[in-house]
Motif scaffolding. Structure first.
Motif, PDB file in Angstrom:
ATOM      1  N   SER A   1      15.233 -29.561 -21.768  1.00  0.00           N
ATOM      2  CA  SER A   1      15.738 -28.281 -22.271  1.00  0.00           C
ATOM      3  C   SER A   1      14.903 -27.728 -23.423  1.00  0.00           C
ATOM      4  CB  SER A   1      17.204 -28.423 -22.704  1.00  0.00           C
ATOM      5  OG  SER A   1      17.314 -29.252 -23.854  1.00  0.00           O
ATOM      6  N   VAL A   2      14.176 -28.591 -24.106  1.00  0.00           N
ATOM      7  CA  VAL A   2      13.305 -28.143 -25.184  1.00  0.00           C
ATOM      8  C   VAL A   2      11.882 -27.892 -24.664  1.00  0.00           C
ATOM      9  CG1 VAL A   2      12.216 -28.818 -27.373  1.00  0.00           C
ATOM     10  CG2 VAL A   2      14.642 -29.302 -26.988  1.00  0.00           C
ATOM     11  N   VAL A   3      11.361 -28.832 -23.897  1.00  0.00           N
ATOM     12  CA  VAL A   3       9.954 -28.788 -23.483  1.00  0.00           C
ATOM     13  C   VAL A   3       9.681 -27.707 -22.434  1.00  0.00           C
ATOM     14  CG1 VAL A   3       8.115 -30.114 -22.367  1.00  0.00           C
ATOM     15  CG2 VAL A   3       9.556 -31.189 -24.102  1.00  0.00           C
ATOM     16  N   VAL A   4      10.526 -27.595 -21.433  1.00  0.00           N
ATOM     17  CA  VAL A   4      10.243 -26.683 -20.317  1.00  0.00           C
ATOM     18  C   VAL A   4      10.158 -25.215 -20.752  1.00  0.00           C
ATOM     19  CG1 VAL A   4      11.143 -25.788 -18.130  1.00  0.00           C
ATOM     20  CG2 VAL A   4      10.959 -28.245 -18.492  1.00  0.00           C
ATOM     21  N   PRO A   5      11.122 -24.678 -21.511  1.00  0.00           N
ATOM     22  CA  PRO A   5      10.963 -23.274 -21.915  1.00  0.00           C
ATOM     23  C   PRO A   5       9.694 -23.020 -22.731  1.00  0.00           C
ATOM     24  CG  PRO A   5      13.223 -23.965 -22.263  1.00  0.00           C
ATOM     25  CD  PRO A   5      12.429 -25.200 -21.930  1.00  0.00           C
TER      26      PRO A   5
ATOM     27  N   VAL B   1       2.188 -21.211 -21.075  1.00  0.00           N
ATOM     28  CA  VAL B   1       1.285 -20.929 -19.954  1.00  0.00           C
ATOM     29  C   VAL B   1       1.263 -19.430 -19.666  1.00  0.00           C
ATOM     30  CG1 VAL B   1       0.902 -21.297 -17.481  1.00  0.00           C
ATOM     31  CG2 VAL B   1       1.485 -23.222 -18.954  1.00  0.00           C
ATOM     32  N   ASP B   2       2.414 -18.782 -19.802  1.00  0.00           N
ATOM     33  CA  ASP B   2       2.464 -17.339 -19.546  1.00  0.00           C
ATOM     34  C   ASP B   2       1.650 -16.536 -20.556  1.00  0.00           C
ATOM     35  OD1 ASP B   2       4.036 -17.638 -17.314  1.00  0.00           O
ATOM     36  OD2 ASP B   2       5.921 -17.275 -18.354  1.00  0.00           O
ATOM     37  N   LEU B   3       1.353 -17.113 -21.701  1.00  0.00           N
ATOM     38  CA  LEU B   3       0.591 -16.415 -22.726  1.00  0.00           C
ATOM     39  C   LEU B   3      -0.924 -16.481 -22.506  1.00  0.00           C
ATOM     40  CD1 LEU B   3       2.626 -17.337 -25.932  1.00  0.00           C
ATOM     41  CD2 LEU B   3       2.609 -15.172 -24.677  1.00  0.00           C
TER      42      LEU B   3
ATOM     43  N   ALA C   1       7.024 -11.861 -16.601  1.00  0.00           N
ATOM     44  CA  ALA C   1       8.364 -11.415 -17.000  1.00  0.00           C
ATOM     45  C   ALA C   1       9.451 -12.272 -16.346  1.00  0.00           C
ATOM     46  CB  ALA C   1       8.560  -9.945 -16.635  1.00  0.00           C
ATOM     47  N   MET C   2       9.296 -12.564 -15.065  1.00  0.00           N
ATOM     48  CA  MET C   2      10.310 -13.375 -14.375  1.00  0.00           C
ATOM     49  C   MET C   2      10.324 -14.808 -14.885  1.00  0.00           C
ATOM     50  SD  MET C   2      10.236 -11.919 -10.471  1.00  0.00           S
ATOM     51  CE  MET C   2      11.805 -12.615  -9.979  1.00  0.00           C
TER      52      MET C   2
END
Length: 144
Positions: free
Chosen positions: A92-96, A102-104, A115-116
């Motif tokens: 719950s901490v690591v995944v978000p 990676v999205d950055l 966005a998704m």
């Protein structure tokens, strides 16, 4: 109450614990639903002839798999498995954070995909506060 060999004292019968896991399951299910939505969009775009990179397919599959595993572990934790609870706390901490990091990466993914994926990360993020809170951690306190 049955517990696995790694669980010492687990107080899962407290109303707070039951409510907390009910919330966590809802957040994880919503995270999974968004992962499925990304997969559906990927498939539709692929069928329409829009090229998706293997990186995008891998990200989609990874997020979907993490949602399934997290939901399964949440169910185990809700039934008293301390190892599953510890894993849910970590996920719950690591995944978000990993999803957003990676999205950055500039230009790696199209804006709709970013966005998704960020929406999915934001839906999962509240679970970190719930499962890492002192009351739920106390319910899974390890005997000394």
């Amino acid at each position: 109450m049955e517990t696995d060999t790694h669980t010492t004292t687990v107080n899962i019968d407290q109303p707070y614990v039951r409510r907390a896991f009910a919330k966590v399951k809802k957040f994880v299910a919503a995270y999974g639903a968004l992962a499925v939505a990304v997969l559906i969009v990927d498939v539709i775009l692929s069928i329409a002839g829009n090229g998706l990179t293997s990186f995008m397919w891998g990200r989609t599959g990874g997020v979907l798999a993490s949602a399934a595993v997290t939901y399964w572990l949440t169910g185990l934790a809700a039934r008293g498995s301390r190892p599953a609870f510890v894993r849910v706390r970590i996920i719950s901490v690591v995944v978000p954070i990993a999803i957003v990091a990676v999205d950055l990466i500039p230009g790696a993914l199209p804006p709709w995909f970013v966005a998704m994926q960020i929406a999915a990360a934001l839906v999962l993020a509240p679970t970190a506060f719930i499962v890492n809170g002192p009351r739920l951690r106390d319910a899974f306190r390890k005997a000394r």
